[in-house]
Design a protein around this motif. Structure first.
Motif, PDB file in Angstrom:
ATOM      1  N   GLU A 263      19.793  -1.339 -17.121  1.00 16.90           N
ATOM      2  CA  GLU A 263      20.359  -0.917 -18.404  1.00 16.90           C
ATOM      3  C   GLU A 263      21.753  -1.474 -18.685  1.00 16.90           C
ATOM      4  OE1 GLU A 263      20.319   3.431 -17.778  1.00 16.90           O
ATOM      5  OE2 GLU A 263      22.501   3.385 -17.916  1.00 16.90           O
ATOM      6  N   ASN A 265      23.034  -4.285 -19.015  1.00 18.04           N
ATOM      7  CA  ASN A 265      23.179  -5.384 -19.979  1.00 18.04           C
ATOM      8  C   ASN A 265      22.731  -5.005 -21.379  1.00 18.04           C
ATOM      9  OD1 ASN A 265      24.055  -7.085 -17.935  1.00 18.04           O
ATOM     10  ND2 ASN A 265      21.960  -7.528 -17.326  1.00 18.04           N
ATOM     11  N   LEU A 266      22.209  -3.793 -21.530  1.00 15.24           N
ATOM     12  CA  LEU A 266      21.607  -3.418 -22.810  1.00 15.24           C
ATOM     13  C   LEU A 266      22.211  -2.150 -23.419  1.00 15.24           C
ATOM     14  CD1 LEU A 266      17.909  -3.713 -21.580  1.00 15.24           C
ATOM     15  CD2 LEU A 266      19.041  -5.350 -23.067  1.00 15.24           C
ATOM     16  N   PHE A 267      22.220  -1.111 -22.616  1.00  7.89           N
ATOM     17  CA  PHE A 267      22.517   0.209 -23.178  1.00  7.89           C
ATOM     18  C   PHE A 267      23.981   0.305 -23.638  1.00  7.89           C
ATOM     19  CE2 PHE A 267      18.921   2.962 -21.190  1.00  7.89           C
ATOM     20  CZ  PHE A 267      17.997   2.079 -21.681  1.00  7.89           C
ATOM     21  N   LYS A 269      25.020  -0.823 -26.354  1.00  5.32           N
ATOM     22  CA  LYS A 269      25.396  -1.980 -27.177  1.00  5.32           C
ATOM     23  C   LYS A 269      24.444  -2.086 -28.357  1.00  5.32           C
ATOM     24  CE  LYS A 269      26.798  -4.544 -23.099  1.00  5.32           C
ATOM     25  NZ  LYS A 269      26.312  -5.387 -22.048  1.00  5.32           N
ATOM     26  N   LEU A 271      22.386  -4.531 -30.069  1.00  3.95           N
ATOM     27  CA  LEU A 271      21.849  -5.879 -29.847  1.00  3.95           C
ATOM     28  C   LEU A 271      20.811  -6.225 -30.919  1.00  3.95           C
ATOM     29  CD1 LEU A 271      21.398  -5.666 -25.959  1.00  3.95           C
ATOM     30  CD2 LEU A 271      23.298  -6.678 -27.220  1.00  3.95           C
ATOM     31  N   SER A 274      20.394  -9.802 -31.695  1.00  5.09           N
ATOM     32  CA  SER A 274      20.311 -10.739 -30.565  1.00  5.09           C
ATOM     33  C   SER A 274      18.861 -10.952 -30.133  1.00  5.09           C
ATOM     34  CB  SER A 274      21.055 -10.185 -29.352  1.00  5.09           C
ATOM     35  OG  SER A 274      22.278  -9.665 -29.738  1.00  5.09           O
ATOM     36  N   ILE A 276      16.774 -10.524 -27.189  1.00  5.13           N
ATOM     37  CA  ILE A 276      16.889  -9.808 -25.913  1.00  5.13           C
ATOM     38  C   ILE A 276      16.149 -10.592 -24.827  1.00  5.13           C
ATOM     39  CG2 ILE A 276      16.232  -7.651 -24.727  1.00  5.13           C
ATOM     40  CD1 ILE A 276      16.943  -6.230 -27.369  1.00  5.13           C
ATOM     41  N   ASP A 278      15.721  -9.558 -21.640  1.00  4.78           N
ATOM     42  CA  ASP A 278      15.100  -8.718 -20.614  1.00  4.78           C
ATOM     43  C   ASP A 278      13.640  -8.429 -20.996  1.00  4.78           C
ATOM     44  OD1 ASP A 278      14.207  -6.517 -19.126  1.00  4.78           O
ATOM     45  OD2 ASP A 278      16.241  -5.786 -18.825  1.00  4.78           O
ATOM     46  N   ILE A 281      12.171  -4.652 -20.499  1.00  2.77           N
ATOM     47  CA  ILE A 281      12.446  -3.599 -21.498  1.00  2.77           C
ATOM     48  C   ILE A 281      11.601  -3.854 -22.748  1.00  2.77           C
ATOM     49  CG2 ILE A 281      14.467  -4.606 -22.697  1.00  2.77           C
ATOM     50  CD1 ILE A 281      14.450  -0.987 -21.728  1.00  2.77           C
ATOM     51  N   ASN A 285       9.037  -1.257 -24.214  1.00  3.36           N
ATOM     52  CA  ASN A 285       9.205  -0.844 -25.605  1.00  3.36           C
ATOM     53  C   ASN A 285       7.925  -1.001 -26.415  1.00  3.36           C
ATOM     54  OD1 ASN A 285      11.152   0.305 -27.123  1.00  3.36           O
ATOM     55  ND2 ASN A 285      12.427  -1.529 -27.302  1.00  3.36           N
ATOM     56  N   SER A 294      18.766   5.388 -25.102  1.00  3.10           N
ATOM     57  CA  SER A 294      19.682   4.555 -24.323  1.00  3.10           C
ATOM     58  C   SER A 294      20.804   5.372 -23.691  1.00  3.10           C
ATOM     59  CB  SER A 294      20.241   3.437 -25.189  1.00  3.10           C
ATOM     60  OG  SER A 294      20.812   3.986 -26.336  1.00  3.10           O
TER      61      SER A 294
END
Ligand code: NAD
Length: 329
Positions: A263, A265-267, A269, A271, A274, A276, A278, A281, A285, A294
């Motif tokens: 998480e 690099n993601l949570f 934020k 994004l 962007s 993604i 990853d 995830i 999802n 998150s």
């Protein structure tokens, strides 16, 4: 006392500015996370204040020690992201917020269960688009279902109290039994028995070497077909690749997570613009029976106030050379 706060969001800044009444505590807010690339920012500070996804390794601890840092004030309960051996080696104290409104996390856990089960997130979107059909919205009663609670510390206990109101049968696993829960009728079992018996499993134990990947292909084999699995504790408790396989096969019937292994690099934020990178995830999802939030289970006004108060108190105690009540050793 100069404090460098990392991973600062607007709500952190607002809360710490509002509650910091002590002129001798000067906080410098950094948006960046604390990691090997940003550790040089700690130069000249007496303390650093970090959150769940700031990681402090041995090498970083050595540099922070050279820069004059003497205290790491975690503004969270978990401390799996700090190398405690290294902290001891470099004589840097570590303090945390051991309890802040466990109800905030327990209530979010129940929100995940109810949303997954009664599909209110889908119904909301449907009805807004003029679709009033009930197709695929069938849920099940929580009443009389068996819920397995792994870890009955502060959050696990608060969650059991909520479950009791729903009329659930509660089985729990924890090396230490809670007298309050036993009085309430909670049945303590081995982890294997909890996995075997529960219709819903909720994780509330800390992430340690012995709990990492507690949920993996092998342990999921013990679980009931179509079980609901909820994790509001730490992402590393679940082996992500293997849960994806179990979602694909239908072994896991519902997955609700507020935490995720990768998480950091993601949570926290935005994004949304962007690409993604990853893939795990993105796969997670994509499941219609999955629900990801998150790391926001803790995010209530009451919890934020308590986090801020306790963190400031920890920093103040260190500054005044008082006993550090919430020290992690
Ligand atoms: P706590 O220390 O009060 O309770 C943890 C319990 O887990 C203890 O009773 C302990 O004996 C038990 N435990 C340890 N190892 C175990 C194992 N192998 N099997 C079963 N039980 C085991 O902690 P808490 O305040 O209840 O918090 C629990 C976890 O929730 C924290 O470690 C943190 O990771 C997570 N958390 C998440 C959020 C969020 O926003 N999602 C917020 C706060 C805390």
């Amino acid at each position: 006392m100069k404090v460098a706060m990392f991973s600062t969001k607007s709500y952190d800044k607002e809360s710490f500015r509002k509650h910091n009444q002590n002129p001798s505590i000067e906080i410098c807010f950094f948006k960046a996370a604390l990691n090997i690339n940003t550790v040089d920012l700690t130069k000249g500070f007496d303390a650093v204040c970090i959150f769940v996804n700031d990681e402090i390794s041995d090498e970083m601890m050595a540099r922070m020690h050279r820069y004059g840092v003497q205290l790491i004030a975690l503004r969270c309960a978990g401390f799996n992201n700090v190398d405690l051996e290294a902290a001891k080696k470099y004589d840097i104290k570590v303090a945390r917020v051991p309890a802040y409104s466990p109800e905030s996390i327990a209530e979010h856990t129940m929100a995940l269960i109810l949303t997954l089960n009664r599909k209110t997130h889908k119904a909301y979107n449907r009805v807004r688009e003029g679709n009033f059909s009930l197709r695929r919205l069938m849920g099940f009663n929580l009443h009389k279902k068996t819920v397995g609670v792994v870890g009955t510390g502060k959050i696990g206990i608060a969650f059991c109290r909520i479950l009791q109101g729903f009329g659930c049968r509660i089985v729990a696993s924890d090396p230490y039994e809670s007298e309050e829960l036993v009085q309430m009728g909670v049945q303590y079992k081995s982890l294997t028995e909890v996995f075997e018996q529960a219709d819903i499993i909720s994780l509330h134990c800390p992430l340690t070497d012995s709990t990492r990947h507690l949920v993996n292909a092998e342990s999921m084999r013990l679980m009931k077909q179509g079980v609901m699995l909820i994790n509001t504790s730490r992402g590393g408790l679940i082996k992500t690749e293997e849960i994806i396989e179990s979602l694909k096969s239908g072994k896991i019937g519902y997955l609700g997570i507020d935490v995720y292994e990768q998480e950091e690099n993601l949570f926290f934020k935005d994004l949304s613009d962007s690409i993604i990178q990853d893939d795990l995830i993105l796969r997670l999802n994509s499941f219609p029976n999955g629900l990801i939030t998150s790391h926001h289970a803790y995010f209530t006004e009451e919890a934020m106030d308590e986090i801020t108060h306790t963190t400031l108190k920890n920093i103040e105690s260190f500054h005044l050379e008082e006993k550090l009540l919430n020290e992690v050793t």
